[in-house]
Scaffold this motif. Structure first.
Motif, PDB file in Angstrom:
ATOM      1  N   ARG A  41       0.864  -1.180   0.000  1.00  0.00           N
ATOM      2  CA  ARG A  41       0.000   0.000   0.000  1.00  0.00           C
ATOM      3  C   ARG A  41       0.901   1.232   0.000  1.00  0.00           C
ATOM      4  O   ARG A  41       1.925   1.252   0.678  1.00  0.00           O
ATOM      5  CB  ARG A  41      -0.933  -0.016   1.216  1.00  0.00           C
ATOM      6  N   CYS A  42       0.509   2.235  -0.761  1.00  0.00           N
ATOM      7  CA  CYS A  42       1.389   3.364  -1.046  1.00  0.00           C
ATOM      8  C   CYS A  42       0.811   4.686  -0.553  1.00  0.00           C
ATOM      9  O   CYS A  42      -0.357   4.781  -0.181  1.00  0.00           O
ATOM     10  CB  CYS A  42       1.668   3.444  -2.546  1.00  0.00           C
ATOM     11  N   GLY A  43       1.644   5.690  -0.600  1.00  0.00           N
ATOM     12  CA  GLY A  43       1.235   7.040  -0.238  1.00  0.00           C
ATOM     13  C   GLY A  43       2.403   7.983  -0.390  1.00  0.00           C
ATOM     14  O   GLY A  43       3.458   7.619  -0.922  1.00  0.00           O
ATOM     15  N   THR A  44       2.231   9.200   0.068  1.00  0.00           N
ATOM     16  CA  THR A  44       3.320  10.160   0.130  1.00  0.00           C
ATOM     17  C   THR A  44       3.473  10.613   1.577  1.00  0.00           C
ATOM     18  O   THR A  44       2.526  10.550   2.371  1.00  0.00           O
ATOM     19  CB  THR A  44       3.090  11.368  -0.784  1.00  0.00           C
ATOM     20  N   LEU A  45       4.674  11.076   1.896  1.00  0.00           N
ATOM     21  CA  LEU A  45       4.990  11.406   3.289  1.00  0.00           C
ATOM     22  C   LEU A  45       5.687  12.752   3.362  1.00  0.00           C
ATOM     23  O   LEU A  45       6.674  12.991   2.664  1.00  0.00           O
ATOM     24  CB  LEU A  45       5.893  10.324   3.883  1.00  0.00           C
ATOM     25  N   VAL A  46       5.177  13.623   4.220  1.00  0.00           N
ATOM     26  CA  VAL A  46       5.850  14.871   4.554  1.00  0.00           C
ATOM     27  C   VAL A  46       6.864  14.554   5.644  1.00  0.00           C
ATOM     28  O   VAL A  46       6.491  14.153   6.753  1.00  0.00           O
ATOM     29  CB  VAL A  46       4.846  15.929   5.032  1.00  0.00           C
ATOM     30  N   THR A  47       8.145  14.715   5.335  1.00  0.00           N
ATOM     31  CA  THR A  47       9.197  14.340   6.292  1.00  0.00           C
ATOM     32  C   THR A  47       9.835  15.527   6.984  1.00  0.00           C
ATOM     33  O   THR A  47      10.625  15.337   7.917  1.00  0.00           O
ATOM     34  CB  THR A  47      10.304  13.546   5.575  1.00  0.00           C
ATOM     35  N   SER A 383      -4.348  -0.067  -5.360  1.00  0.00           N
ATOM     36  CA  SER A 383      -4.357  -0.175  -6.820  1.00  0.00           C
ATOM     37  C   SER A 383      -3.062   0.289  -7.476  1.00  0.00           C
ATOM     38  O   SER A 383      -2.924   0.220  -8.697  1.00  0.00           O
ATOM     39  CB  SER A 383      -5.531   0.634  -7.387  1.00  0.00           C
ATOM     40  N   VAL A 384      -2.102   0.755  -6.700  1.00  0.00           N
ATOM     41  CA  VAL A 384      -0.853   1.269  -7.269  1.00  0.00           C
ATOM     42  C   VAL A 384      -0.017   0.106  -7.803  1.00  0.00           C
ATOM     43  O   VAL A 384       0.140  -0.918  -7.134  1.00  0.00           O
ATOM     44  CB  VAL A 384      -0.057   2.052  -6.217  1.00  0.00           C
ATOM     45  N   THR A 385       0.547   0.278  -8.993  1.00  0.00           N
ATOM     46  CA  THR A 385       1.323  -0.795  -9.611  1.00  0.00           C
ATOM     47  C   THR A 385       2.767  -0.395  -9.907  1.00  0.00           C
ATOM     48  O   THR A 385       3.534  -1.199 -10.427  1.00  0.00           O
ATOM     49  CB  THR A 385       0.676  -1.255 -10.928  1.00  0.00           C
ATOM     50  N   ALA A 386       3.149   0.839  -9.594  1.00  0.00           N
ATOM     51  CA  ALA A 386       4.513   1.296  -9.852  1.00  0.00           C
ATOM     52  C   ALA A 386       4.967   2.175  -8.695  1.00  0.00           C
ATOM     53  O   ALA A 386       4.155   2.876  -8.067  1.00  0.00           O
ATOM     54  CB  ALA A 386       4.600   2.059 -11.164  1.00  0.00           C
ATOM     55  N   TYR A 387       6.273   2.129  -8.427  1.00  0.00           N
ATOM     56  CA  TYR A 387       6.807   2.961  -7.346  1.00  0.00           C
ATOM     57  C   TYR A 387       7.490   4.190  -7.949  1.00  0.00           C
ATOM     58  O   TYR A 387       8.563   4.091  -8.556  1.00  0.00           O
ATOM     59  CB  TYR A 387       7.815   2.192  -6.493  1.00  0.00           C
ATOM     60  N   ASP A 388       6.848   5.332  -7.812  1.00  0.00           N
ATOM     61  CA  ASP A 388       7.434   6.604  -8.210  1.00  0.00           C
ATOM     62  C   ASP A 388       6.620   7.729  -7.578  1.00  0.00           C
ATOM     63  O   ASP A 388       5.597   7.480  -6.919  1.00  0.00           O
ATOM     64  CB  ASP A 388       7.491   6.750  -9.744  1.00  0.00           C
TER      65      ASP A 388
END
Length: 412
Positions: A41-47, A383-388
């Protein structure tokens, strides 16, 4: 369940015209990254918290679940911990780069022309013999990354990280005191600290210019390591260990070529694993790091595997090298680790992410949200199929902020 974080430093980027409008992550061949993303499972992160610069010390500490407003003391104390220097009361520690200044007075690079550890150690020991005193210590680290400790130094100064100012005039970036800082008992003022550091910078340039290492590098047509550049000051931090924060972590390990990351690991309660051939560059021992992570997971509950190569390529503005470093991480670390863990009875949750973006066309750290994926054996993927950068924005996690990543990663 065991936990593994694999971090490609500075791996995230911006679209590049020469790559057809793709980022290096989108352009590179990364079947293992994509398999991990499509299974997780994917997402974006504020670091980067508000008010903090997008440095690796900030981002990596944030990723591990710490509130920077409570624990941040700059990069220097973390470097000190990683090389075994125990800070004393009154110490102020700073990261001390050996850099290259160009003929026009600009910062040509932040790494002295990619010094070897042997060269960097000889130079920093030489400077300590000539500039060191009861109150000033130069302590060797790795390659161009070293430590400067000032007894009674005041951390309320403005320092320019050299990797954030390539091509800029170094004299404009000298240390400045913060305005309106209250006096601190038993410490010099911020003005006195700034004057001392700037004097050390100027004197280092005179000494380094005639050192045999630089004379040899100059004769060979290589960049000379002709100035120190101290930055990111701080006192000894107060941090809970990960074991105290997350009861499911009984023991853990950190694998990195970078002193900073080892220092964060030290304060986080992680043992340091040294892999022969780790360089912090694209020629690092990827296979050795993968093997070390697998072996650590046999005994430890938590492993933090850090790869610096993508960040260094971004700082150098080398797009091709950054793509190659991404592909090396995919093929030589992610792939072998996933293949090995597929046969284990005990599940291992895996996270893949950068700490921040280092766009190759800008050559500096950027505080953009970074893409991440978390794979849990037996979990339900999104549903994400690519890491970018673009694909992960469509992931189930949406956008997480700061400590939320570690809370989610450690959730049972």
């Amino acid at each position: 369940m065991k936990h593994l974080i694999i971090l490609g430093d500075g791996m995230s980027d911006h679209p590049i015209a020469s790559l057809g409008g793709k980022t290096p992550l989108q352009y590179a061949s990364t079947p293992s990254f994509d398999r991990l993303a499509s299974s997780g499972r994917c997402g974006t992160l504020v670091t980067i918290p508000d008010g903090f610069a997008p440095g690796s010390e900030v981002a990596n500490t944030s990723i591990l679940g710490y509130d920077l407003n409570e624990v941040y003391e700059g990069r220097g104390p973390l470097e000190a911990a990683s090389i075994g220097y125990e800070m004393e009361a009154g110490d102020m520690a700073m990261r001390c780069n050996i850099i290259t200044l160009g003929q026009q007075g600009e910062i040509a690079n932040h790494h002295g022309g990619h010094l070897s550890t042997e060269e960097g150690t000889e130079l920093i020991n030489y400077l300590n013999s000539r500039l060191g005193s009861e109150g000033v210590k130069f302590i060797p680290g790795i390659q161009y990354r070293h430590l400067l400790v000032i007894k009674g130094g005041n951390k309320h100064i403005e320092c320019a990280p050299p990797h954030d100012h390539p091509g800029e005039q170094w004299r404009d970036l000298l240390v400045k005191p913060e305005t309106e800082t209250a006096p601190e008992a038993s410490r010099m003022s911020s003005q006195e600290t700034a004057r001392l550091l700037n004097d050390l910078i100027l004197r280092s340039q005179q000494l380094l210019a005639e050192h045999p290492i630089n004379l040899r590098r100059k004769a060979e047509g290589r960049p000379t390591a002709n100035s120190i550049w101290p930055w990111s000051p701080g006192y000894r931090p107060r941090m809970q260990t990960l074991q105290q924060m997350y009861p499911s972590i009984k023991s853990g390990a950190v694998i990195s070529a970078v002193d900073l990351i080892r220092g964060i690991g030290h304060y986080a309660g992680l043992r340091t694993i040294i892999v022969p051939g780790m360089t912090g560059l694209a020629d690092t021992n990827y296979e050795g790091k993968a093997k070390a992570a697998i072996e650590a997971l046999r005994t430890d509950d938590f492993v933090f595997l850090h790869v610096e190569a993508t960040d260094e390529a971004g700082h150098d503005g080398n797009i091709d090298l950054k793509i190659r470093a991404i592909e090396y991480l995919d093929k030589r670390i992610i792939g072998p680790i996933m293949q090995e863990l597929a046969g284990w009875d005990e599940p291992v949750r895996i996270a893949l992410l950068p700490d921040h973006a280092t766009p190759a066309e800008r050559r500096i750290h950027i505080g953009d949200p970074v893409p991440f994926t978390i794979y849990t054996p037996g979990g339900i993927p999104d549903s994400v199929t690519a890491y970018d950068e673009k694909s992960c924005r469509e992931g189930a996690y949406g956008t997480l902020h700061l400590q939320e990543f570690m809370q989610e990663f450690m959730r049972l």
